[in-house]
Motif scaffolding. Structure first.
Motif, PDB file in Angstrom:
ATOM      1  N   HIS A 154     -21.288  25.638  -3.820  1.00  0.00           N
ATOM      2  CA  HIS A 154     -21.870  24.776  -4.975  1.00  0.00           C
ATOM      3  C   HIS A 154     -23.022  25.300  -5.869  1.00  0.00           C
ATOM      4  CE1 HIS A 154     -19.394  21.492  -3.719  1.00  0.00           C
ATOM      5  NE2 HIS A 154     -19.908  21.621  -2.169  1.00  0.00           N
ATOM      6  N   ALA A 160     -25.735  24.346  -7.141  1.00  0.00           N
ATOM      7  CA  ALA A 160     -26.732  23.390  -7.025  1.00  0.00           C
ATOM      8  C   ALA A 160     -27.807  23.700  -6.205  1.00  0.00           C
ATOM      9  CB  ALA A 160     -26.088  22.336  -6.189  1.00  0.00           C
ATOM     10  N   ARG A 162     -29.530   9.436 -10.157  1.00  0.00           N
ATOM     11  CA  ARG A 162     -28.184  10.424 -10.157  1.00  0.00           C
ATOM     12  C   ARG A 162     -26.976   9.813 -10.452  1.00  0.00           C
ATOM     13  NH1 ARG A 162     -25.067   6.998  -7.113  1.00  0.00           N
ATOM     14  NH2 ARG A 162     -26.009   6.196  -5.212  1.00  0.00           N
ATOM     15  N   VAL A 215     -21.732  12.673  -6.746  1.00  0.00           N
ATOM     16  CA  VAL A 215     -20.515  13.262  -6.828  1.00  0.00           C
ATOM     17  C   VAL A 215     -19.915  13.199  -5.493  1.00  0.00           C
ATOM     18  CG1 VAL A 215     -19.799  15.724  -7.214  1.00  0.00           C
ATOM     19  CG2 VAL A 215     -21.465  14.984  -8.536  1.00  0.00           C
ATOM     20  N   LEU A 260     -24.329  15.539  -2.522  1.00  0.00           N
ATOM     21  CA  LEU A 260     -24.157  16.383  -3.775  1.00  0.00           C
ATOM     22  C   LEU A 260     -24.145  15.430  -5.093  1.00  0.00           C
ATOM     23  CD1 LEU A 260     -23.849  19.063  -5.605  1.00  0.00           C
ATOM     24  CD2 LEU A 260     -21.173  18.279  -5.296  1.00  0.00           C
ATOM     25  N   GLU A 276     -25.754  14.714  -9.325  1.00  0.00           N
ATOM     26  CA  GLU A 276     -26.087  15.402 -10.830  1.00  0.00           C
ATOM     27  C   GLU A 276     -26.963  14.550 -11.701  1.00  0.00           C
ATOM     28  OE1 GLU A 276     -22.504  15.765 -12.738  1.00  0.00           O
ATOM     29  OE2 GLU A 276     -21.701  17.585 -11.613  1.00  0.00           O
ATOM     30  N   SER A 292     -27.133  20.060 -11.068  1.00  0.00           N
ATOM     31  CA  SER A 292     -26.579  19.587  -9.801  1.00  0.00           C
ATOM     32  C   SER A 292     -27.707  19.807  -8.599  1.00  0.00           C
ATOM     33  CB  SER A 292     -25.289  20.308  -9.456  1.00  0.00           C
ATOM     34  OG  SER A 292     -24.292  19.875 -10.456  1.00  0.00           O
TER      35      SER A 292
END
Length: 451
Positions: free
Chosen positions: A181, A183, A208, A211, A225, A227, A232
């Motif tokens: 990822h 992130a 947030r 995800v 996870l 965003e 991310s």
């Protein structure tokens, strides 16, 4: 200057056994010169509870459960139980150490039974067999039902190689990191009851767009996870490690061990401290682990709403943090209240900022211009008529930013001059929120600086 070693979270090994069988001696023998706690900087509290070690190129983290201090009534029974539970909950493999002179005891049988029921990979080591006439004692320990015993002498180093061969065979495949990822991996760390859970809930509740939930490398953990404003994040969740029996309530040291895996898997660590109670030794211990692992760090002072304040309170607290955490004066500080949400929104902005600094790479030519200017301002030290010469420097890694300095004689490089060079790099490039690694190497004959 000690050798700088990057964190190597390739498995967690716990040494367990009843008291006085030689656990700490074996721990010291295994880590030897390979211990990865490297920087002699003031303010880092260390108690030899764990180390990063390696054997035949395989890195692993090893825990000396003898370093755990369990008080209270029935201390020996409680200590044995705590060691075994630690191994079962956290370790990827266990070295079960017994005393070849004393023979099998009821405590050994209790530990062996618990390990057998759990199915944890175990290597049985019979210690204190430093005399060929004693070697026959190892065969008694087949009765424990844990496979072939390995005869060793931790004090004299006998049999340690065979033991470690067996240990690394039982470790899982080396971790290649998180799923792919794009992130920032964020771990919220700190001692118990400083508000870590409340802070996590506030971040996930208000800051947030969720995800997905993804399996974490730590057993029973689920990482989140999410965003926020085009960035991310993976929030490393240690909730799966939080539930413990009553035995864990007797020691705060165990919470440090729970933080180790989260630190290893992170890019950025948010060190949460209690603004009302102030800084404790364990705060420094946890922070020291994160710095040793080369992670970016921000200090989050929580419960700021409960602190009686005047216009200088935050300044005084920041000064205290700089003094107590003298080994990471580069770490930014933010004052928040997870309960009210005060300034929590700044945290993820700060995470993005220091993650970028953590991954920043500077061109070799630019680095050398800064180093040349630094050398002109403050010439390198000399010793007994020999002067240190710096030929060139280059950044060779990120996360954390790592620099190699090629010199005529590394022995002439005093730690105070290393600190000076680090300060010059920070003054020129920033590197807020991230440790730097400075490696000193002797230039080979004829070597030229890279362009």
């Amino acid at each position: 200057m000690g050798k700088v070693v990057k964190a190597m979270p390739g498995g967690l090994v716990a040494i367990v056994g009843r008291p006085n069988v030689g656990k700490s001696t074996l721990f010291n023998r295994i880590v030897g010169g390979r211990i990865a706690i490297v920087e002699d900087k003031p303010g880092v509290t260390r108690d030899r509870l764990y180390a990063l070690a390696s054997w035949n190129g395989r890195g692993f983290r090893i825990i000396d459960t003898g370093g755990l201090d369990f008080g209270g009534s029935d201390a020996i029974v409680k200590s044995i139980r705590a060691q075994v539970e630690l191994a079962l909950e956290e370790a990827d493999a266990v070295i079960f150490l017994v005393d070849g002179i004393s023979g099998i005891t009821p405590a050994d049988e209790e530990i062996a039974g618990r390990l057998r029921r759990a199915g944890k990979p175990v290597v049985l080591a019979v210690n204190k067999l430093d005399n060929p006439n004693r070697m026959i004692a190892q065969y008694e320990f087949f009765r424990l039902g844990l496979g072939d015993p390995f005869p060793i002498s931790a004090e004299h180093g006998l049999g340690i190689g065979d033991l470690l061969d067996a240990v690394v065979r039982r470790l899982p495949p080396e971790d290649t990191g998180e799923p792919d990822h794009d992130a920032i991996r964020v771990a919220v760390i700190g001692r118990p009851n400083v508000g870590k859970s409340s802070l996590v809930n506030r971040l996930l509740g208000e800051e947030r767009v969720l995800v997905s939930e993804i399996p974490g490398t730590t057993r029973d953990a689920v990482d989140t996870l999410f965003e926020r404003e085009g960035h991310s994040f993976i929030l490393i969740d240690t909730a799966g490690l939080r539930k413990r029996g009553r035995v864990w309530e007797d020691t705060e040291k165990y919470s440090v061990l729970r933080a180790l895996r989260a630190i290893d898997r992170s890019d950025v660590c948010l060190l949460v401290i209690d603004g009302k109670q102030g800084i404790a030794e364990q705060d420094k211990r946890v922070a020291g682990y994160a710095v040793d692992a080369g992670r970016a760090v921000a200090v989050v002072v929580n419960k700021w709403d409960l602190v009686e304040k005047d216009d200088k309170t935050a300044v005084r607290m920041t000064e205290e943090i700089r003094q107590e955490f003298a080994f990471m004066t580069w770490a930014p500080v933010v004052f928040v209240s997870a309960k009210t949400g005060q300034r929590v929104g700044r945290i993820l902005d700060l995470v993005v900022q220091i993650a970028e600094q953590h991954a920043m790479r500077m061109p070799t030519a630019t680095v050398n211009r800064v180093v040349e200017d630094a050398v002109q301002r403050v010439p390198p030290p000399s010793d007994k008529g020999r002067r240190l010469r710096l030929y060139y420097a280059s950044q060779v890694g990120v996360k954390p930013p790592t620099f190699v300095f090629f010199v005529n004689d590394p022995e002439l490089m005093h730690f105070s001059y290393i600190r000076y060079l680090e300060n010059q790099l920070r003054s020129a490039f920033g590197f807020e929120g991230t440790p730097l690694r400075l490696l000193i190497r002797q230039r080979k004959s004829g070597a030229r600086p890279p362009r």
